[in-house]
Write a protein that holds these residues in place. Structure first.
Motif, short mmCIF file in Angstrom:
data_model
loop_
_atom_site.label_atom_id
_atom_site.label_comp_id
_atom_site.label_asym_id
_atom_site.label_seq_id
_atom_site.Cartn_x
_atom_site.Cartn_y
_atom_site.Cartn_z
N VAL A 69 1.18 6.46 1.84
CA VAL A 69 0.70 5.08 1.78
C VAL A 69 1.28 4.18 2.86
O VAL A 69 0.91 3.01 2.95
CB VAL A 69 1.03 4.45 0.40
CG1 VAL A 69 0.31 5.20 -0.70
CG2 VAL A 69 2.54 4.43 0.17
N ALA A 70 2.20 4.71 3.64
CA ALA A 70 2.95 3.85 4.56
C ALA A 70 2.05 3.00 5.45
O ALA A 70 2.23 1.78 5.53
CB ALA A 70 3.87 4.72 5.42
N SER A 71 1.06 3.62 6.05
CA SER A 71 0.24 2.85 6.98
C SER A 71 -0.58 1.79 6.25
O SER A 71 -0.69 0.65 6.68
CB SER A 71 -0.67 3.79 7.78
OG SER A 71 -1.41 4.57 6.86
N GLU A 72 -1.10 2.19 5.07
CA GLU A 72 -1.85 1.21 4.27
C GLU A 72 -0.95 0.06 3.86
O GLU A 72 -1.35 -1.10 3.85
CB GLU A 72 -2.40 1.86 3.00
CG GLU A 72 -3.60 2.76 3.23
CD GLU A 72 -3.88 3.61 2.01
OE1 GLU A 72 -3.77 3.08 0.88
OE2 GLU A 72 -4.18 4.80 2.17
N LEU A 125 5.84 -3.03 -2.05
CA LEU A 125 5.37 -2.46 -0.77
C LEU A 125 6.51 -2.32 0.21
O LEU A 125 6.68 -1.29 0.89
CB LEU A 125 4.28 -3.35 -0.17
CG LEU A 125 2.91 -3.29 -0.88
CD1 LEU A 125 2.02 -4.42 -0.41
CD2 LEU A 125 2.24 -1.94 -0.64
N LYS A 126 7.36 -3.34 0.27
CA LYS A 126 8.48 -3.31 1.22
C LYS A 126 9.45 -2.21 0.84
O LYS A 126 10.02 -1.52 1.69
CB LYS A 126 9.18 -4.66 1.26
CG LYS A 126 8.38 -5.67 2.08
CD LYS A 126 9.02 -7.04 2.08
CE LYS A 126 8.17 -8.01 2.89
NZ LYS A 126 8.57 -9.41 2.61
N ALA A 127 9.64 -2.04 -0.50
CA ALA A 127 10.53 -0.97 -0.95
C ALA A 127 10.01 0.38 -0.47
O ALA A 127 10.78 1.25 -0.05
CB ALA A 127 10.62 -0.99 -2.48
N ASP A 128 8.67 0.56 -0.52
CA ASP A 128 8.08 1.80 -0.04
C ASP A 128 8.44 2.05 1.42
O ASP A 128 8.75 3.16 1.83
CB ASP A 128 6.55 1.73 -0.16
CG ASP A 128 6.11 2.18 -1.53
OD1 ASP A 128 7.00 2.52 -2.35
OD2 ASP A 128 4.90 2.18 -1.80
N LEU A 129 8.36 0.98 2.22
CA LEU A 129 8.54 1.14 3.66
C LEU A 129 9.95 1.60 4.01
O LEU A 129 10.16 2.28 5.01
CB LEU A 129 8.23 -0.17 4.39
CG LEU A 129 6.73 -0.49 4.49
CD1 LEU A 129 6.52 -1.75 5.31
CD2 LEU A 129 5.96 0.68 5.10
N VAL A 130 10.94 1.23 3.19
CA VAL A 130 12.30 1.64 3.54
C VAL A 130 12.74 2.87 2.76
O VAL A 130 13.86 3.35 2.94
CB VAL A 130 13.31 0.48 3.30
CG1 VAL A 130 13.00 -0.68 4.23
CG2 VAL A 130 13.30 0.07 1.83
#
Lengths: 162, 675
Positions: free
Chosen positions: B315-318, B462-467
C-alpha cells in the motif's frame, strides 16, 4: 427617459399621507417618575433634606442596575470613586423645578432641597404601595446612612479611600 | 320518566291540638279550589318543600310556606291564635315503573330541616309500619350528587340522568333539579312573569334556561356539544403524541449526524407520506441519504474483507497519494471548523446584545408602569405626578423631563407601554431565533469535529504505514476496515430504530384519521333532524293552544320558538312588554302544557306533570280558562297529571268542569283545619 410629473404618484396606487407620530419617552424621563424619585431621595436623607450634589449623585446612580451596583461597591469601599462617572443631568433639575412648583419641596439657597409637609404626605403614599419603585427603594435602603453629605462630597472629589 | 303526586299531608301541632290537611291527587287534571288566602299556595308549595326544592324560588334557604305551617295559626272556630309547636309535610309520589315512596320533611321540628325521610311505600294511602325508612339530605352541597343526597335519589327515582353543564367560571357541574323544576311548577309570583320559566341563576350555570329546556326536550345538542369538546381534547393529545414521536425520530438521526426529511410537525394521515420519510447524513458539506451511504460503505467493506490485509509494501505508494489528498482535506475541514467557531462567536455576541436590550426594555417598562401607577395613585396626586399644565405658569406642557419643545408630541403613557411591549415581543422572537441558530451551529460543529478527528486518525494510520517495516500488515487498511465497520453498524442501528418508530407513527396516523373522520361526521348544525322535529312540534303545540285560549295580541301563527334560548319570538324578536297581561298568562299555559304534551309523542325527559298556582295578580287579568282545563284534562289518557289551583267563582268553575274529566278538590274556608 422621461420622468413622470410626479414620481410618487406613479409609484403609489393610493394617496400618501405623512402624520407625525408621538415620540416615545423613557419611563424615567416622565415628570411623575422624576418628581417621585426626588421625593424618595429626600425622604431617605437625614432631616428629609439633601444637597443638590447628593441628589445628582443618587439620581445618576439609581437609574441603571450597573450604576446601582457600582455605587454600592464604592460605599462598601470595594471600588474606587474614580471608577464611577457621575453626570449632572438636566432632567433632575427639571424634576426639582416641578417638585418645587407643586410645593413638595423647598429649595434652600440654591444649594439644597427639603421635603415640605405636603412632600412628606406624598412620601408616605409612595411607601404605602409595595408595587412601585421596588428597585429604587431597595437601593436607597441599601445605601442608607452611608450616603451622608460628607461621604458624597468625598466621592465627588474622588477622595474616598479604599 | 315519570313523577306523579299521589297524596300530600300537612301537619301542625299546636297547644290547642292538631291541625292539618290531606289532599289526594288523581291521575289527569286536578283542580284545587279555595278562596284567596285560604291555603292553596301553602299546599302547592308544600310539594316543593317536601322535595327539597325551595331554593328554586330563591337562593335563601327560607321555608316557602306561610306562617300557618311555620309560626302560628288562627283557629277558624274559636278565632284564637295558637303557636305552631311542631309541623311537617308528607308527600307520596309514584314513578313510571309504579314504585311509590313517601317523603317526610319537618318544618318546625327538632330534627334538622336539611333531612328528608323517605319511606319506601305508600305510607299515606296505605299506612303500614313495615316500610323501610332512610334519611337523605337536601340543600347542602352534594345533595344532587352524593349517594345520600336526596336530589340524586329523586333524579334516579324519576329516571333522569342529569347532564353535566358548564359554569360561568368554566368549571363543570350538573344541571341541578332546582333549575329544571321551574319548567314544571308555575309558582304564584315570579313563575308567571317569564317564559319558558324563571330559572335560578345563583348556581352560576351558563345559559341555564337553554340547558334546562334542552334537557327537558332530551335534545341531542347537549351530547353533540360534549362530543365536540371531547374531540378537541383528543385532537390536541394526538398532536402532542405526534410531536413526541417525531422528536424521537429526530434524535435517532442526530446520533449519526443526520437529519430527517419528510416529516411535518403536524400529524399526517397518509401512511405513504410517513413511509417515504428518510434520513440524510452529513458527509462533508453534503447531505446524503443514509441508505445510499450505508450501501456504499457495505460495498467498500466487502471489498476490503475479500482480499487479505495488504502489507505495508503493497500500500505504500497508494498511501503517499492518500496522505497528500487527506492533508488537503484536513486543511479544508479545519478551515470549515474554525469558520463555524467564528460564526458561533458572532451568534453569542448577537445573543448577548439581544439579552442586554431585553433587560433594558424590561427596566424601561417597569419605570413606565411606575409612572402610570403614580398618575393613578389618587386625584390629589394626579396633578403633581402627571401635570398637563405648568404648575407655575399654567401653560400646557408635555409629560417629559426632556426640554419642552414646541410642537413635539409626547407619546401617552399607555401607548408608550404598548410600544415597549411590542419591542419586547420582537426582541424575544429574535432571542429565540438566535438560540435556534446557535443550536444549528453547535450540531454542525460537532459533525465537523468528528470529521476532523476521523481524518487525522486516518492520516496517523497512513503515516504509521510509511515508517513501518515493509512486510508488516498495513495499519491504514486495518484502521479503515474497523472505522467503516463501526460507522456501518451505527448507521444500520439508526436505520432499524428509525423504521420501528415509523411504525408507531403509522399507528398515530391511523388514530388521527379516525379523529378526523369523527370530526367530519359531527353534524355542522347545532341540532339534529330529530331535535328540529321536536322544536317544530313544540312550536305547533304552543300556537295551537294560544289560538284556543284566545291569544289576541297578534295572530298565534306568528309565534316562533327561538332556537337560541327557546323563548317565544315574533318575527325574530323576543316577545316582551307588548303582550297584554292576559296574553302573557295564556302563553305561559300554552308553553308549559306544550312541553307536557310533547312528551306524549316524542322522547323527552318530561316527568309528565305540571303544577299551576294561579297568578296572584289574577284580579287584574281575568282570563277564562275553560279551554285550558279542557285541554289539560287530556293528560289523564296519556298517564300524565296537571294540578291547577284557582279561586275562580265556584259556580262558574263547576259549570266549566261539568263536561271536563277531572277531579275537583274544593275547600270551603281554610284548607288547613283542626283534625
Amino acid at each position: 427617459m422621461t420622468m413622470p410629473d410626479n414620481l410618487l404618484d406613479a409609484l403609489l396606487d393610493g394617496p400618501f399621507v405623512l402624520t407625525p407620530r408621538p415620540e416615545p419617552v423613557p419611563g424615567d424621563l416622565r415628570i411623575g417618575w422624576g418628581v417621585a424619585l426626588v421625593v424618595l431621595m429626600l425622604g431617605t436623607s437625614r432631616g428629609r433634606r439633601a444637597s443638590l450634589q447628593k441628589l445628582h449623585f443618587l439620581a445618576h446612580s439609581i437609574r441603571r442596575p450597573q450604576t446601582r451596583a457600582e455605587a454600592l461597591e464604592v460605599f462598601r469601599r470595594t471600588r474606587r470613586p474614580s471608577d464611577i462617572l457621575v453626570r449632572v443631568e438636566p432632567w433632575l433639575n427639571r424634576a426639582l423645578a416641578f417638585a418645587k412648583s407643586s410645593a413638595l419641596i423647598e429649595l434652600e439657597g440654591g444649594r439644597s432641597a427639603k421635603l415640605t409637609d405636603q412632600g412628606r404626605q406624598v412620601l408616605a403614599k409612595l411607601y404605602q404601595d409595595d408595587g412601585i419603585f421596588v428597585e429604587e427603594k431597595q437601593f436607597l435602603d441599601a445605601v442608607g446612612g452611608q450616603a451622608t453629605e460628607a461621604n458624597v462630597e468625598k466621592i465627588m472629589r474622588m477622595e474616598l479611600a479604599l | 320518566m315519570r313523577l306523579r303526586f299521589r297524596h300530600i299531608r300537612l301537619r301542625a301541632e299546636t297547644s290547642a291540638g292538631t291541625f292539618g290537611a290531606d289532599i289526594s291527587f288523581a291521575p289527569g287534571l286536578n283542580v284545587l279550589w279555595a278562596d284567596n288566602t285560604m291555603g292553596k299556595s301553602t299546599c302547592l308549595q308544600g310539594l316543593l318543600y317536601a322535595l327539597g326544592l325551595e331554593r328554586m324560588l330563591s337562593p335563601r334557604r327560607e321555608i316557602p310556606l306561610t306562617y300557618v305551617m311555620t309560626s302560628y295559626l288562627d283557629d277558624p272556630e274559636t278565632g284564637q291564635r295558637h303557636d305552631v309547636l311542631q309541623s311537617s309535610v308528607w308527600l307520596e309520589i309514584e314513578n313510571a315503573s309504579g314504585d311509590i315512596i313517601t317523603a317526610q320533611r319537618g318544618i318546625v321540628s327538632s330534627s334538622d330541616r336539611k333531612l328528608v325521610s323517605i319511606f319506601n311505600g305508600p305510607l299515606l294511602t296505605q299506612p303500614s309500619q313495615y316500610y323501610r325508612r332512610r334519611d337523605y339530605f337536601v340543600l347542602d352541597p352534594g345533595a344532587a350528587q352524593r349517594e345520600a343526597g336526596f336530589h340524586r335519589m329523586l333524579a334516579d327515582f324519576i329516571g333522569w340522568s342529569l347532564p353535566t353543564v358548564r359554569r360561568f367560571d368554566g368549571s363543570e357541574t350538573m344541571l341541578y333539579l332546582e333549575t329544571i323544576f321551574p319548567l314544571l311548577y308555575v309558582e304564584q309570583k315570579s313563575g308567571w312573569s317569564s317564559l319558558p320559566a324563571a330559572f335560578p341563576t345563583y348556581f352560576q350555570i351558563r345559559d341555564v334556561g337553554r340547558r334546562a329546556v334542552e334537557f327537558m326536550l332530551a335534545l341531542d345538542t347537549h351530547d353533540l356539544e360534549a362530543r365536540r369538546q371531547q374531540l378537541e381534547l383528543e385532537f390536541a393529545a394526538s398532536k402532542a403524541a405526534w410531536l413526541a414521536k417525531r422528536d424521537e425520530l429526530l434524535s435517532i438521526a442526530r446520533v449519526v449526524n443526520g437529519r430527517v426529511e419528510g416529516l411535518g410537525s403536524t400529524p399526517t394521515i397518509s401512511v405513504e407520506e410517513i413511509e417515504r420519510a428518510y434520513m440524510l447524513v452529513a458527509v462533508g458539506e453534503d447531505w446524503r441519504p443514509l441508505e445510499e451511504l450505508a450501501s456504499a460503505l457495505r460495498t467498500r467493506l466487502a471489498h476490503l474483507s475479500q482480499a487479505d490485509t495488504p502489507s505495508v509494501e503493497d500500500v505504500a505508494s497508494e498511501a503517499v497519494v492518500e496522505i497528500q489528498a487527506l492533508t488537503e482535506a484536513a486543511a479544508a475541514q479545519n478551515a470549515r471548523r474554525s469558520a463555524l467557531f467564528r460564526a458561533r462567536q458572532t451568534e453569542v455576541l448577537q445573543k448577548a446584545s439581544i439579552v442586554r436590550r431585553l433587560t433594558a426594555l424590561e427596566e424601561d417598562l417597569q419605570k413606565n408602569k411606575d409612572a402610570q401607577k403614580l398618575r393613578d395613585l389618587g386625584s390629589t396626586l394626579a396633578d403633581t405626578f402627571a401635570p398637563e399644565q405648568c404648575p407655575t405658569c399654567a401653560q400646557p406642557i408635555a409629560d417629559t423631563l426632556l426640554a419642552q419643545r414646541v410642537g413635539a408630541e409626547i407619546m401617552p403613557l399607555e401607548d408608550n407601554i404598548r410600544y415597549i411591549n411590542a419591542q419586547r415581543g420582537i426582541f424575544q422572537r429574535l432571542h429565540k431565533q438566535a438560540e435556534g441558530a446557535m443550536a444549528d451551529i453547535d450540531r454542525e460543529f460537532v459533525a465537523a469535529t468528528a470529521e476532523v478527528n476521523e481524518t487525522s486518525a486516518r492520516l496517523r494510520a497512513l503515516k504509521a504505514d510509511l515508517v513501518a517495516p515493509s512486510h508488516r500488515p498495513s495499519v491504514a487498511a486495518i484502521e479503515e476496515r474497523i472505522r467503516i465497520e463501526a460507522r456501518l453498524q451505527a448507521l444500520e442501528e439508526a436505520q432499524q430504530r428509525f423504521e420501528q418508530q415509523k411504525g408507531n407513527l403509522v399507528a398515530l396516523a391511523a388514530q388521527h384519521a379516525e379523529l378526523l373522520a369523527a370530526k367530519i361526521a359531527l353534524p355542522t348544525d347545532r341540532f339534529t333532524a330529530q331535535d328540529r322535529t321536536k322544536i317544530a312540534r313544540l312550536e305547533t303545540l304552543i300556537r295551537e293552544q294560544a289560538a284556543e285560549y284566545g291569544f289576541s295580541t297578534f295572530p298565534a301563527t306568528d309565534l316562533d320558538i327561538s332556537e337560541d334560548n327557546f323563548r317565544p319570538h315574533k318575527e325574530g324578536f323576543e316577545i316582551g312588554f307588548e303582550l297584554s297581561a292576559s296574553d302573557a298568562i295564556r302563553l305561559k299555559w300554552a308553553y308549559q302544557l306544550a312541553l307536557l304534551e310533547l312528551g306524549r309523542t316524542h322522547r323527552t325527559n318530561h316527568p309528565g306533570f305540571v303544577v299551576f298556582d294561579e297568578p296572584q295578580q289574577q284580579k287584574t287579568a281575568k282570563v277564562s280558562f275553560a279551554s285550558l282545563l279542557k285541554r289539560a284534562s287530556k293528560a289523564k289518557a296519556a298517564g300524565q297529571q296537571v294540578i291547577f289551583a284557582t279561586s275562580e267563582d265556584r259556580d262558574e268553575l263547576e259549570r266549566f268542569l261539568a263536561t271536563v274529566d277531572c277531579q275537583l278538590l274544593a275547600f270551603e274556608g281554610r284548607i288547613v283545619r283542626r283534625l
